[in-house]
Design a protein around this motif. Structure first.
Motif, mmCIF file in Angstrom:
data_model
loop_
_atom_site.group_PDB
_atom_site.id
_atom_site.type_symbol
_atom_site.label_atom_id
_atom_site.label_comp_id
_atom_site.label_asym_id
_atom_site.label_seq_id
_atom_site.Cartn_x
_atom_site.Cartn_y
_atom_site.Cartn_z
ATOM 1 N N PRO A 188 -17.454 -55.593 21.650
ATOM 2 C CA PRO A 188 -18.205 -56.743 21.635
ATOM 3 C C PRO A 188 -17.888 -57.197 20.168
ATOM 4 O O PRO A 188 -17.660 -56.639 19.194
ATOM 5 C CB PRO A 188 -19.521 -56.227 21.354
ATOM 6 C CG PRO A 188 -19.398 -54.495 21.182
ATOM 7 C CD PRO A 188 -18.198 -54.073 21.714
ATOM 8 N N ILE A 189 -17.912 -58.541 20.126
ATOM 9 C CA ILE A 189 -17.675 -59.250 18.599
ATOM 10 C C ILE A 189 -18.858 -59.789 18.051
ATOM 11 O O ILE A 189 -19.464 -60.781 18.780
ATOM 12 C CB ILE A 189 -16.680 -60.636 19.023
ATOM 13 C CG1 ILE A 189 -15.543 -60.121 19.626
ATOM 14 C CG2 ILE A 189 -16.405 -61.274 17.896
ATOM 15 C CD1 ILE A 189 -14.507 -59.050 19.123
ATOM 16 N N ASP A 190 -19.382 -59.080 17.137
ATOM 17 C CA ASP A 190 -20.630 -59.411 16.649
ATOM 18 C C ASP A 190 -20.557 -59.586 15.203
ATOM 19 O O ASP A 190 -19.556 -59.924 14.484
ATOM 20 C CB ASP A 190 -21.820 -58.512 16.659
ATOM 21 C CG ASP A 190 -21.276 -56.916 16.205
ATOM 22 O OD1 ASP A 190 -20.258 -56.972 15.563
ATOM 23 O OD2 ASP A 190 -21.847 -55.853 16.826
ATOM 24 N N LEU A 191 -21.424 -59.611 14.189
ATOM 25 C CA LEU A 191 -21.486 -60.064 12.872
ATOM 26 C C LEU A 191 -20.573 -59.005 12.170
ATOM 27 O O LEU A 191 -20.101 -59.141 11.107
ATOM 28 C CB LEU A 191 -22.860 -59.883 12.255
ATOM 29 C CG LEU A 191 -23.740 -61.234 12.728
ATOM 30 C CD1 LEU A 191 -25.179 -61.031 12.113
ATOM 31 C CD2 LEU A 191 -23.072 -62.438 12.237
ATOM 32 N N ALA A 192 -20.530 -57.586 12.617
ATOM 33 C CA ALA A 192 -19.983 -56.536 11.961
ATOM 34 C C ALA A 192 -18.380 -56.683 12.287
ATOM 35 O O ALA A 192 -17.774 -55.941 11.547
ATOM 36 C CB ALA A 192 -20.534 -55.360 12.272
ATOM 37 N N ALA A 193 -18.034 -57.292 13.311
ATOM 38 C CA ALA A 193 -16.715 -57.381 13.623
ATOM 39 C C ALA A 193 -15.823 -58.175 12.626
ATOM 40 O O ALA A 193 -16.118 -58.996 12.362
ATOM 41 C CB ALA A 193 -16.699 -57.919 14.932
ATOM 42 N N PRO A 194 -14.655 -57.596 12.041
ATOM 43 C CA PRO A 194 -13.901 -58.028 11.229
ATOM 44 C C PRO A 194 -13.200 -59.444 11.610
ATOM 45 O O PRO A 194 -13.070 -59.220 12.906
ATOM 46 C CB PRO A 194 -12.739 -57.058 10.916
ATOM 47 C CG PRO A 194 -12.871 -56.028 12.014
ATOM 48 C CD PRO A 194 -14.267 -56.033 12.675
ATOM 49 N N LYS A 195 -13.035 -60.239 10.826
ATOM 50 C CA LYS A 195 -12.562 -61.559 11.473
ATOM 51 C C LYS A 195 -10.971 -61.461 11.614
ATOM 52 O O LYS A 195 -10.140 -60.944 10.810
ATOM 53 C CB LYS A 195 -12.645 -62.630 10.284
ATOM 54 C CG LYS A 195 -14.131 -62.905 10.004
ATOM 55 C CD LYS A 195 -14.956 -63.766 11.308
ATOM 56 C CE LYS A 195 -16.176 -64.099 10.923
ATOM 57 N NZ LYS A 195 -16.969 -64.658 11.967
ATOM 58 N N GLY A 196 -10.668 -61.839 12.736
ATOM 59 C CA GLY A 196 -9.172 -61.982 13.027
ATOM 60 C C GLY A 196 -8.559 -60.727 13.446
ATOM 61 O O GLY A 196 -7.362 -60.396 13.456
ATOM 62 N N ARG A 197 -9.229 -59.761 13.576
ATOM 63 C CA ARG A 197 -8.558 -58.264 13.923
ATOM 64 C C ARG A 197 -9.723 -57.399 14.560
ATOM 65 O O ARG A 197 -10.718 -57.641 14.658
ATOM 66 C CB ARG A 197 -8.241 -57.517 12.823
ATOM 67 C CG ARG A 197 -9.422 -57.541 11.440
ATOM 68 C CD ARG A 197 -8.472 -56.947 10.109
ATOM 69 N NE ARG A 197 -9.433 -56.753 9.086
ATOM 70 C CZ ARG A 197 -10.190 -55.399 8.759
ATOM 71 N NH1 ARG A 197 -9.899 -54.519 9.522
ATOM 72 N NH2 ARG A 197 -10.945 -55.517 7.832
ATOM 73 N N LEU A 198 -9.310 -56.188 15.127
ATOM 74 C CA LEU A 198 -10.033 -55.160 15.731
ATOM 75 C C LEU A 198 -10.400 -54.119 14.561
ATOM 76 O O LEU A 198 -9.374 -53.755 13.729
ATOM 77 C CB LEU A 198 -9.245 -54.345 16.800
ATOM 78 C CG LEU A 198 -9.465 -55.674 18.149
ATOM 79 C CD1 LEU A 198 -8.393 -54.914 19.079
ATOM 80 C CD2 LEU A 198 -10.617 -56.190 18.329
ATOM 81 N N ILE A 199 -11.248 -53.196 14.750
ATOM 82 C CA ILE A 199 -11.360 -52.037 14.013
ATOM 83 C C ILE A 199 -10.470 -50.975 14.218
ATOM 84 O O ILE A 199 -10.048 -50.815 15.539
ATOM 85 C CB ILE A 199 -12.676 -51.428 14.005
ATOM 86 C CG1 ILE A 199 -13.214 -50.868 15.233
ATOM 87 C CG2 ILE A 199 -13.936 -52.578 13.499
ATOM 88 C CD1 ILE A 199 -14.608 -50.328 15.389
ATOM 89 N N LEU A 200 -10.039 -50.039 13.159
ATOM 90 C CA LEU A 200 -9.322 -49.120 13.511
ATOM 91 C C LEU A 200 -9.303 -48.139 14.782
ATOM 92 O O LEU A 200 -8.252 -48.028 15.373
ATOM 93 C CB LEU A 200 -9.305 -48.192 12.091
ATOM 94 C CG LEU A 200 -7.882 -47.323 12.220
ATOM 95 C CD1 LEU A 200 -6.702 -47.930 12.340
ATOM 96 C CD2 LEU A 200 -8.156 -46.470 10.810
ATOM 97 N N PRO A 201 -10.530 -47.743 15.100
ATOM 98 C CA PRO A 201 -10.513 -46.998 16.225
ATOM 99 C C PRO A 201 -9.958 -47.655 17.398
ATOM 100 O O PRO A 201 -9.343 -47.066 18.512
ATOM 101 C CB PRO A 201 -12.036 -46.236 16.396
ATOM 102 C CG PRO A 201 -12.198 -46.558 14.892
ATOM 103 C CD PRO A 201 -11.834 -47.629 14.380
ATOM 104 N N GLN A 202 -10.489 -48.893 17.754
ATOM 105 C CA GLN A 202 -9.969 -49.814 18.661
ATOM 106 C C GLN A 202 -8.418 -49.993 18.953
ATOM 107 O O GLN A 202 -7.936 -49.897 19.860
ATOM 108 C CB GLN A 202 -10.704 -51.105 18.819
ATOM 109 C CG GLN A 202 -12.402 -51.098 18.752
ATOM 110 C CD GLN A 202 -12.935 -52.080 18.385
ATOM 111 O OE1 GLN A 202 -12.416 -53.068 17.885
ATOM 112 N NE2 GLN A 202 -14.406 -52.028 18.453
ATOM 113 N N VAL A 203 -8.072 -50.149 17.514
ATOM 114 C CA VAL A 203 -6.375 -50.215 17.550
ATOM 115 C C VAL A 203 -5.818 -48.930 17.902
ATOM 116 O O VAL A 203 -4.771 -48.970 18.589
ATOM 117 C CB VAL A 203 -5.900 -50.793 16.236
ATOM 118 C CG1 VAL A 203 -4.606 -50.870 16.067
ATOM 119 C CG2 VAL A 203 -6.572 -51.992 15.995
#
Length: 395
Positions: A188-203
């Motif tokens: 999901p892309i919500d307010l907590a999602a970093p702009k322009g990238r995915l969070i480390l566990p997803q990567v």
């Protein structure tokens, strides 16, 4: 290269000892670089300082240069406390002795290290300054940062002392999928999602999918049905963000294996069985209980923050109890841990596994149940058994 590795997958090596024992000089000798400030003045290093390095065959490591254990005054006590906190996150401790050899400071430190079950090496630095007729102590590794004597042996001792997981590859999901499998990742892309990238566990999950010669598709939660219908065969695994696990569980056929990123990391960075057992304490919470929300890193607090807003709301709704919640961010755990009825920890992507396991052990030792975000959310949403099925477990 070594500077690019995520902090949470680095081996952490702490050099600890008295002032002017030569800890900074020894780090420079180990790395072959002037990475630490060196001075004959005692107390040059005032706070723990991280130095990144590539130590083959282990790969990226972090050396911690620490303040002297015999630092003085009120500020010195704070520095000593900060130095000892490094032990909670280190994988290997190198106790550095100066010209005076072993004293009460080092004996007390070694007792603490043994109690914590941290692999430890004792290195007597400045071997070049010892009298030639002084008998060698076979229990100590004699080194000299100035001449390089014993430095290669110290490197090898560090490599040999490293936990097995740093010498053998540890999998996030590679044992759950096969070559050629299709893995659907719901992000999901919500307010907590970093702009322009995915969070480390997803990567990290996406990278391991590719390493396993499987195929990965990334979708938002509203696109699951379209993604599933576009596949010739059902996916080998669906991995979802915990925040939308209930809706995703409803959209993914029951025969398709489903889990969450945070549950994968509960196993990769911690002890999944213990974190699942800790989640059962949610059912025993009483009015007035305090729950600790543990965050491994500091971040900007958003309006619908997962740890600070959503989990407290879901837990209050689930239990129907009047609960209190406190948040601790970063490397520190509260000293008065016993006053908490439960610890709910984040996925620990910014911690190494040693530090997360020590947090679990510390809670166990003090009789405080601990779980993590993904496991707790799946229980609160009523889908924990489904999420644990790929691991052959039940909630």
């Amino acid at each position: 290269m070594s500077g690019k590795a995520p902090r949470g997958v680095r081996l952490v090596i702490a050099l600890i000892g008295r002032r002017n024992a030569g800890k900074s000089s020894l780090i420079n000798a180990l790395t072959g670089q002037d990475t630490a400030i060196v001075s004959d003045t005692p107390g040059t290093t005032t706070d723990p300082v991280a130095k990144h390095y590539e130590l083959l065959p282990l790969g990226p490591v972090t050396f911690y240069d620490t303040a002297g254990l015999d630092d003085e005054g009120e500020l010195g006590e704070l520095r000593i406390k900060a130095t000892k906190k490094i032990l909670y996150r280190c994988d290997v401790a190198v106790v550095v002795l100066g010209e005076d050899g072993m004293t009460g400071h080092e004996r007390d430190l070694l007792a603490t290290i043994r109690d914590m079950d941290v692999p430890c090496i004792v290195a007597w630095n400045k071997a070049d300054l010892r009298p030639e007729d002084a008998p060698p102590d076979p229990a100590l590794l004699h080194v000299s940062a100035a001449t390089g004597q014993g430095v290669d042996r110290l490197k090898q001792r560090i490599i040999d002392a490293a936990p097995l997981e740093y010498r053998q590859e540890r999998l996030i999901l590679g044992d759950l999928i096969r070559e050629g499998d299709h893995v659907l990742c719901v992000v999901p892309i919500d307010l907590a999602a970093p702009k322009g990238r995915l969070i480390l566990p997803q990567v990290q999950v996406l990278r391991e999918i590719l390493d396993c010669d499987a195929m990965g598709t990334v979708v938002k939660e509203r696109e699951i049905e379209a993604a599933l219908s576009g596949l010739r065969e059902p996916p080998g695994l669906v991995v979802t963000d915990s925040q939308v696990v209930m809706s995703v569980a409803g959209d993914v056929p029951d025969e398709v294996p489903l889990t969450t990123f945070s549950t994968l990391f509960a196993r990769y960075k911690g002890d999944l069985k213990k974190l699942v057992a800790g989640a059962s304490a949610i059912d025993a919470l009483k009015d007035g209980d305090t729950v600790l929300i543990g965050e491994a890193c500091s971040h900007h607090d958003v309006a619908d923050d997962i740890g600070r807003v959503k989990i407290p709301r879901w837990m209050t709704q689930y239990t129907g109890r009047d609960l209190h919640f406190e948040v601790y961010a970063g490397h520190d755990f509260p000293d008065d841990l016993e006053r908490f009825a439960l610890v709910v920890h984040c996925g620990a992507c910014m911690l190494n596994r040693t530090e997360m396991l020590r947090r679990i052990t510390e809670c166990e030792r003090r009789g405080v149940p601990i779980t993590n975000y993904g496991v707790a959310i799946s229980k609160l949403q009523g889908v924990l058994d489904r999420v644990l099925r790929p691991f052959g477990m039940k909630g």
